[in-house]
Design a protein around this motif. Structure first.
Motif, PDB file in Angstrom:
ATOM      1  N   ILE A 153       0.822  -1.127  -0.015  1.00  0.00           N
ATOM      2  CA  ILE A 153      -0.118   0.026   0.034  1.00  0.00           C
ATOM      3  C   ILE A 153       0.783   1.250  -0.069  1.00  0.00           C
ATOM      4  N   PHE A 154       1.876   1.152   0.610  1.00  0.00           N
ATOM      5  CA  PHE A 154       2.959   2.478   0.847  1.00  0.00           C
ATOM      6  C   PHE A 154       3.239   2.689  -0.738  1.00  0.00           C
ATOM      7  N   SER A 155       3.949   1.709  -1.519  1.00  0.00           N
ATOM      8  CA  SER A 155       4.358   1.893  -2.640  1.00  0.00           C
ATOM      9  C   SER A 155       3.262   2.432  -3.660  1.00  0.00           C
ATOM     10  N   PHE A 156       2.322   1.727  -3.548  1.00  0.00           N
ATOM     11  CA  PHE A 156       0.701   1.889  -4.513  1.00  0.00           C
ATOM     12  C   PHE A 156       0.595   3.495  -4.342  1.00  0.00           C
ATOM     13  N   CYS A 157       0.584   3.972  -3.133  1.00  0.00           N
ATOM     14  CA  CYS A 157       0.253   5.457  -2.903  1.00  0.00           C
ATOM     15  C   CYS A 157       1.106   6.108  -3.766  1.00  0.00           C
ATOM     16  N   PHE A 158       2.291   5.925  -3.806  1.00  0.00           N
ATOM     17  CA  PHE A 158       3.177   6.927  -4.813  1.00  0.00           C
ATOM     18  C   PHE A 158       3.009   6.611  -6.243  1.00  0.00           C
ATOM     19  N   MET A 159       3.007   5.388  -6.519  1.00  0.00           N
ATOM     20  CA  MET A 159       2.633   4.838  -8.093  1.00  0.00           C
ATOM     21  C   MET A 159       1.617   5.711  -8.527  1.00  0.00           C
ATOM     22  N   THR A 160       0.389   5.632  -8.063  1.00  0.00           N
ATOM     23  CA  THR A 160      -0.996   6.163  -8.477  1.00  0.00           C
ATOM     24  C   THR A 160      -0.744   7.615  -8.396  1.00  0.00           C
ATOM     25  N   ILE A 161      -0.350   8.206  -7.432  1.00  0.00           N
ATOM     26  CA  ILE A 161      -0.435   9.558  -7.123  1.00  0.00           C
ATOM     27  C   ILE A 161       0.696  10.457  -7.790  1.00  0.00           C
ATOM     28  N   TYR A 162       1.825  10.052  -7.903  1.00  0.00           N
ATOM     29  CA  TYR A 162       2.939  10.490  -8.451  1.00  0.00           C
ATOM     30  C   TYR A 162       3.445  10.237  -9.879  1.00  0.00           C
ATOM     31  N   TYR A 163       3.250   8.904 -10.305  1.00  0.00           N
ATOM     32  CA  TYR A 163       3.667   8.411 -11.460  1.00  0.00           C
ATOM     33  C   TYR A 163       2.295   8.257 -12.249  1.00  0.00           C
ATOM     34  N   ARG A 164       1.096   8.469 -11.736  1.00  0.00           N
ATOM     35  CA  ARG A 164      -0.204   8.105 -12.488  1.00  0.00           C
ATOM     36  C   ARG A 164      -0.367   6.923 -13.038  1.00  0.00           C
ATOM     37  N   ILE A 165       0.158   5.808 -12.158  1.00  0.00           N
ATOM     38  CA  ILE A 165      -0.103   4.303 -13.043  1.00  0.00           C
ATOM     39  C   ILE A 165      -1.346   4.129 -12.718  1.00  0.00           C
ATOM     40  N   ASN A 166      -2.224   3.468 -13.781  1.00  0.00           N
ATOM     41  CA  ASN A 166      -3.697   3.138 -13.801  1.00  0.00           C
ATOM     42  C   ASN A 166      -3.739   2.063 -12.305  1.00  0.00           C
ATOM     43  N   GLU A 167      -4.844   2.084 -11.690  1.00  0.00           N
ATOM     44  CA  GLU A 167      -4.835   1.444 -10.317  1.00  0.00           C
ATOM     45  C   GLU A 167      -5.007   0.036 -10.736  1.00  0.00           C
ATOM     46  N   LYS A 168      -5.522  -0.369 -12.140  1.00  0.00           N
ATOM     47  CA  LYS A 168      -5.703  -1.770 -12.400  1.00  0.00           C
ATOM     48  C   LYS A 168      -4.415  -2.405 -12.848  1.00  0.00           C
ATOM     49  N   VAL A 169      -3.334  -1.847 -12.972  1.00  0.00           N
ATOM     50  CA  VAL A 169      -1.846  -2.395 -13.350  1.00  0.00           C
ATOM     51  C   VAL A 169      -1.248  -2.168 -11.882  1.00  0.00           C
ATOM     52  N   ALA A 170      -1.516  -1.203 -11.236  1.00  0.00           N
ATOM     53  CA  ALA A 170      -0.704  -0.808  -9.899  1.00  0.00           C
ATOM     54  C   ALA A 170      -1.145  -1.868  -8.798  1.00  0.00           C
ATOM     55  N   ILE A 171      -2.278  -2.248  -8.626  1.00  0.00           N
ATOM     56  CA  ILE A 171      -3.009  -3.415  -7.901  1.00  0.00           C
ATOM     57  C   ILE A 171      -2.219  -4.678  -7.946  1.00  0.00           C
ATOM     58  N   PRO A 172      -2.385  -5.283  -9.207  1.00  0.00           N
ATOM     59  CA  PRO A 172      -1.757  -6.645  -9.331  1.00  0.00           C
ATOM     60  C   PRO A 172      -0.184  -6.459  -8.979  1.00  0.00           C
ATOM     61  N   SER A 173       0.454  -5.359  -9.454  1.00  0.00           N
ATOM     62  CA  SER A 173       1.734  -5.551  -9.264  1.00  0.00           C
ATOM     63  C   SER A 173       2.415  -5.256  -7.883  1.00  0.00           C
ATOM     64  N   SER A 174       1.249  -4.656  -6.910  1.00  0.00           N
ATOM     65  CA  SER A 174       1.420  -4.495  -5.462  1.00  0.00           C
ATOM     66  C   SER A 174       1.430  -5.904  -4.813  1.00  0.00           C
ATOM     67  N   VAL A 175       0.498  -6.707  -5.644  1.00  0.00           N
ATOM     68  CA  VAL A 175       0.208  -8.027  -5.008  1.00  0.00           C
ATOM     69  C   VAL A 175       1.483  -8.901  -5.250  1.00  0.00           C
TER      70      VAL A 175
END
Length: 287
Positions: A153-175
């Motif tokens: 969740i910590f890295s996901f925050c940065f990926m979606t807000i800062y890098y604007r990575i699609n949540e549907k890509v960031a979620i499985p990546s974080s898993v």
């Protein structure tokens, strides 16, 4: 653990986000036992979810996975041996649920915009991005060493807000990231420190059949919904997690003040990060 496993597979929250407060505060299970159980059970559930993600070729961001995981392994070791003995788990929990809630509010607000540029991969990936991701991993690894989850969740925050990575890509990546980290944490406590308790082992055996089914089910379900639905689902989880922590911990005095200060500070920080100049450097065509 049925609910926790589904959330672990369908969001950047590990099942320990559910197990930790319930086990330690409602069931009065020692924090150390709960943390070790979290590593053990996630090694099953999140591995099953990762297998499904890879088998179904669900899109992930490999630079995110590689460098956050690398930093996380070092952070896990440092946190386990040098930070964990100094931390009060309830206070740390209050701090992080308040921080995650501030992220959820900012993410929800960002998704209210009619047009929000999103990307499936980090555009113009360079050395500075490697450094950022490794540092994110280091901090996230320390968080995971305390609770058995957190780097996702910590890295996901940065990926979606800062890098604007699609949540549907960031979620499985974080898993996938949490899968590797949790197996490593499991190894540390069973083979290096050797403090894996009999109670944690017994709870692990009981819960394996449930998480082996519901974690990959969560990953499958989230891959079928829209990006905004996935983001809104995460925001709801973060709100419920915060309310649950407030209800169970019942913070007063400086604990309550700390929580409110972290929440307010997080709102400001994540709002500023969402408006960072980094996105002006992007040349890749947004989604």
């Amino acid at each position: 653990m049925i609910g926790g496993a589904f959330i672990a597979g369908s969001s950047p929250e590990g099942s320990a986000a559910v197990a930790y407060p319930v086990f330690t505060l409602f069931l009065k299970i020692a924090p150390g036992v709960t943390r070790n159980f979290a590593f053990a059970i996630q090694s099953i559930g999140m591995t099953c979810a990762s297998v499904l993600i890879l088998n179904k070729r669900i899109k992930v961001e490999w630079n995110y996975i590689k460098f956050v995981t690398l930093g996380g392994l070092f952070g896990m070791v440092f946190g386990t041996f040098y930070v964990l003995p100094l931390i009060s788990a309830p206070v740390a929990k209050l701090f992080f649920v308040s921080l995650w809630l501030s992220f959820g509010i900012v993410l929800w607000n960002e998704n209210r915009k009619n047009k929000r540029d999103m990307y499936d991969a980090i555009p113009n990936f360079g050395r500075s991005d490697i450094a950022r991701l490794v540092i994110l991993g280091l901090i996230g690894g320390v968080i995971s060493s305390i609770f058995g989850t957190g780097i996702n969740i910590f890295s996901f925050c940065f990926m979606t807000i800062y890098y604007r990575i699609n949540e549907k890509v960031a979620i499985p990546s974080s898993v996938i990231i949490m899968t590797i980290e949790t197996i490593f944490g499991f190894f540390i406590h069973t083979s290096v420190i050797k403090d894996f308790q009999k109670q944690a082992f017994e709870m692990w055996l009981i819960c394996i059949p449930f998480v082996a089914v519901f974690a990959p089910l969560g990953s499958y379900v989230i891959s079928k919904v829209s990006r905004k639905a996935a983001a809104n689902f995460l925001s709801i989880i973060l709100v419920v997690q915060f309310i649950g922590a407030m209800y169970v911990l019942k913070p007063v005095g400086w604990h309550l003040a700390m929580s409110l200060i972290v929440l307010a500070s997080g709102l400001v920080i994540f709002a500023l990060v969402s408006k960072t100049p980094r996105r002006k450097e992007l040349s890749q065509q947004p989604l």
